[in-house]
Design an enzyme around this catalytic site. Structure first.
Site, PDB file in Angstrom:
ATOM      1  N   GLY A 147      28.736-104.350  61.259  1.00  0.00           N
ATOM      2  CA  GLY A 147      28.681-103.506  60.851  1.00  0.00           C
ATOM      3  C   GLY A 147      26.876-103.117  61.805  1.00  0.00           C
ATOM      4  O   GLY A 147      26.843-103.021  62.877  1.00  0.00           O
ATOM      5  N   GLU A 148      25.811-102.719  60.753  1.00  0.00           N
ATOM      6  CA  GLU A 148      24.051-103.491  61.416  1.00  0.00           C
ATOM      7  C   GLU A 148      23.901-104.297  61.088  1.00  0.00           C
ATOM      8  O   GLU A 148      22.531-104.645  59.500  1.00  0.00           O
ATOM      9  CB  GLU A 148      23.655-101.910  60.554  1.00  0.00           C
ATOM     10  CG  GLU A 148      23.600-100.959  61.933  1.00  0.00           C
ATOM     11  CD  GLU A 148      23.168-101.936  63.456  1.00  0.00           C
ATOM     12  OE1 GLU A 148      24.202-100.918  64.391  1.00  0.00           O
ATOM     13  OE2 GLU A 148      22.334-101.822  63.680  1.00  0.00           O
ATOM     14  N   SER A 149      23.413-105.392  61.689  1.00  0.00           N
ATOM     15  CA  SER A 149      22.701-106.734  60.778  1.00  0.00           C
ATOM     16  C   SER A 149      21.615-106.497  60.577  1.00  0.00           C
ATOM     17  O   SER A 149      21.381-107.672  59.744  1.00  0.00           O
ATOM     18  CB  SER A 149      22.519-107.579  62.305  1.00  0.00           C
ATOM     19  OG  SER A 149      21.984-107.234  63.556  1.00  0.00           O
ATOM     20  N   CYS A 157      31.192-110.313  64.286  1.00  0.00           N
ATOM     21  CA  CYS A 157      30.088-109.065  65.148  1.00  0.00           C
ATOM     22  C   CYS A 157      28.890-109.539  64.169  1.00  0.00           C
ATOM     23  O   CYS A 157      28.348-110.240  64.455  1.00  0.00           O
ATOM     24  CB  CYS A 157      30.338-107.871  65.895  1.00  0.00           C
ATOM     25  SG  CYS A 157      29.920-107.256  66.606  1.00  0.00           S
ATOM     26  N   ARG A 217      21.717-109.702  70.146  1.00  0.00           N
ATOM     27  CA  ARG A 217      22.932-108.721  70.396  1.00  0.00           C
ATOM     28  C   ARG A 217      22.924-108.336  71.783  1.00  0.00           C
ATOM     29  O   ARG A 217      21.977-107.906  72.484  1.00  0.00           O
ATOM     30  CB  ARG A 217      21.721-108.435  69.010  1.00  0.00           C
ATOM     31  CG  ARG A 217      21.646-108.763  68.570  1.00  0.00           C
ATOM     32  CD  ARG A 217      20.192-108.278  67.246  1.00  0.00           C
ATOM     33  NE  ARG A 217      21.201-107.420  67.044  1.00  0.00           N
ATOM     34  CZ  ARG A 217      19.947-105.958  65.989  1.00  0.00           C
ATOM     35  NH1 ARG A 217      18.852-106.012  66.595  1.00  0.00           N
ATOM     36  NH2 ARG A 217      20.587-104.968  65.923  1.00  0.00           N
ATOM     37  N   ILE A 273      32.161-104.557  70.385  1.00  0.00           N
ATOM     38  CA  ILE A 273      32.037-103.257  70.196  1.00  0.00           C
ATOM     39  C   ILE A 273      30.611-103.303  69.803  1.00  0.00           C
ATOM     40  O   ILE A 273      29.411-104.029  68.879  1.00  0.00           O
ATOM     41  CB  ILE A 273      32.419-102.526  68.271  1.00  0.00           C
ATOM     42  CG1 ILE A 273      33.703-102.201  68.581  1.00  0.00           C
ATOM     43  CG2 ILE A 273      31.327-101.194  69.388  1.00  0.00           C
ATOM     44  CD1 ILE A 273      34.253-101.843  67.463  1.00  0.00           C
ATOM     45  N   ARG A 274      29.358-103.020  70.732  1.00  0.00           N
ATOM     46  CA  ARG A 274      28.198-103.336  70.772  1.00  0.00           C
ATOM     47  C   ARG A 274      27.828-104.642  70.116  1.00  0.00           C
ATOM     48  O   ARG A 274      27.380-105.100  69.249  1.00  0.00           O
ATOM     49  CB  ARG A 274      27.285-102.697  70.044  1.00  0.00           C
ATOM     50  CG  ARG A 274      27.562-101.197  70.156  1.00  0.00           C
ATOM     51  CD  ARG A 274      25.955-100.481  70.016  1.00  0.00           C
ATOM     52  NE  ARG A 274      26.328 -99.944  68.588  1.00  0.00           N
ATOM     53  CZ  ARG A 274      24.790-100.720  67.505  1.00  0.00           C
ATOM     54  NH1 ARG A 274      24.237-100.764  67.818  1.00  0.00           N
ATOM     55  NH2 ARG A 274      25.981-100.602  66.335  1.00  0.00           N
ATOM     56  N   HIS A 298      36.400-108.276  66.726  1.00  0.00           N
ATOM     57  CA  HIS A 298      36.428-107.167  65.268  1.00  0.00           C
ATOM     58  C   HIS A 298      38.068-107.449  65.319  1.00  0.00           C
ATOM     59  O   HIS A 298      38.968-107.057  65.401  1.00  0.00           O
ATOM     60  CB  HIS A 298      36.369-105.334  65.325  1.00  0.00           C
ATOM     61  CG  HIS A 298      35.188-104.899  65.295  1.00  0.00           C
ATOM     62  ND1 HIS A 298      34.252-105.883  64.862  1.00  0.00           N
ATOM     63  CD2 HIS A 298      34.065-105.597  66.084  1.00  0.00           C
ATOM     64  CE1 HIS A 298      32.983-105.106  64.666  1.00  0.00           C
ATOM     65  NE2 HIS A 298      32.406-105.256  65.794  1.00  0.00           N
ATOM     66  N   GLU A 356      39.685-107.656  63.008  1.00  0.00           N
ATOM     67  CA  GLU A 356      40.058-106.773  61.678  1.00  0.00           C
ATOM     68  C   GLU A 356      40.606-104.870  62.604  1.00  0.00           C
ATOM     69  O   GLU A 356      41.031-104.639  61.957  1.00  0.00           O
ATOM     70  CB  GLU A 356      38.985-106.448  61.025  1.00  0.00           C
ATOM     71  CG  GLU A 356      37.885-105.859  61.063  1.00  0.00           C
ATOM     72  CD  GLU A 356      36.306-106.288  62.020  1.00  0.00           C
ATOM     73  OE1 GLU A 356      37.168-107.499  62.295  1.00  0.00           O
ATOM     74  OE2 GLU A 356      35.649-105.665  62.708  1.00  0.00           O
TER      75      GLU A 356
HETATM   76  N1  GLN Z   1      25.417-104.382  67.384  1.00  0.00           N
HETATM   77  C1  GLN Z   1      25.529-104.706  66.128  1.00  0.00           C
HETATM   78  C2  GLN Z   1      24.322-104.969  65.393  1.00  0.00           C
HETATM   79  O1  GLN Z   1      23.426-106.099  65.895  1.00  0.00           O
HETATM   80  C3  GLN Z   1      26.517-105.063  65.732  1.00  0.00           C
HETATM   81  C4  GLN Z   1      27.780-104.580  66.178  1.00  0.00           C
HETATM   82  C5  GLN Z   1      29.066-104.584  65.685  1.00  0.00           C
HETATM   83  O2  GLN Z   1      29.128-104.723  63.972  1.00  0.00           O
HETATM   84  N2  GLN Z   1      29.716-103.815  65.718  1.00  0.00           N
HETATM   85  O3  GLN Z   1      24.098-105.669  64.337  1.00  0.00           O
END
Ligand code: GLN
Length: 219
Positions: free
Chosen positions: A50-52, A82, A109, A138-139, A181, A183
């Site tokens: 998600g978004e850390s 992630c 990150r 993903i990112r 991921h 999942e």
């Molecule tokens: N780049 C996101 C972060 O810094 C993490 C991306 C993800 O969980 N797919 O939180």
């Protein structure tokens, strides 16, 4: 295995529903964790992608931080995927967020770039039998350094553009962290590995049961 470990997925933000779905495929009825008291009822916790920055903020806002640490120290299994990996790291290459230091790793990150730079790779993972796993990035973060006793489980090989190989899955004791991921695939093998760690926690007689220790009936 006699009885099953109880698994929770932190459901404050991110793709917790996908983890719950994966666990369902292997016969685990996982719980969405939204309140800190619910940690007393699980043997293992997944912190999803998600978004850390948001996840760290919400963990503070809902008073999770100290309890989460206490549960991990007393032997609960933990898996950060992630953003979850970023949340549980010791330190980040970025100035924010301040991670919780639940596993001795330094993390960078968004290492591979932005959303458009997402990619998939076939990864051989220590502890996972059979074919390599298809890993979705993903990112994604990477592990920059590991402290004593942290085992590297998977490495993304060097890329044609000159990016050197990078560690993307690590483990110390019952704490697991992965950049990708699982999942988002149909491959449940890493979830099964985590369930085994949680089962170890469930059957560990040395594990201090915080629910028993702190239940109001015993004070
Ligand atoms: N780049 C996101 C972060 O810094 C993490 C991306 C993800 O969980 N797919 O939180």
């Amino acid at each position: 295995m006699q009885g099953k470990p109880r698994i929770g997925v932190l459901a404050l933000q991110g793709d917790f529903a996908e983890h719950i779905h994966m666990l369902g495929l292997i016969g685990i009825n996982a719980t969405e964790i939204r309140k800190v008291e619910q940690l007393n009822e699980v043997d293992g916790l997944i912190i999803p992608g998600g978004e850390s920055t948001t996840i760290v903020k919400l963990l503070h806002m809902f008073d999770f931080v100290d309890e989460l640490r206490a549960h991990v120290e007393s032997g609960m299994a933990l898996w950060g995927t992630c953003a979850g990996m970023i949340v549980i790291a010791r330190e980040l290459a970025d100035p924010y967020p301040t991670p919780l230091n639940l596993i001795d790793i330094g993390v960078a990150r968004n290492f591979f770039g932005r959303q458009v730079d997402s990619f998939e790779a076939e990864l051989k993972i220590t502890g996972i039998e059979g074919d390599p796993m298809r890993a979705v990035f993903i990112r994604a973060p990477i592990v920059q350094d590991t402290g004593d006793g942290v085992e590297t489980l998977a490495i993304v090989p060097a890329k044609d553009d000159g990016t050197p190989e990078q560690a993307v899955a690590v483990k110390k004791g019952r704490v697991l962290a992965s950049s990708f991921h699982p999942e988002l695939t149909e491959d449940t093998r890493l979830h099964s590995l985590f369930v085994e760690l949680a089962d170890e926690a469930r059957t560990d007689s040395a594990r201090i049961s915080r629910s028993t220790e702190e239940s109001p009936s015993t004070v």
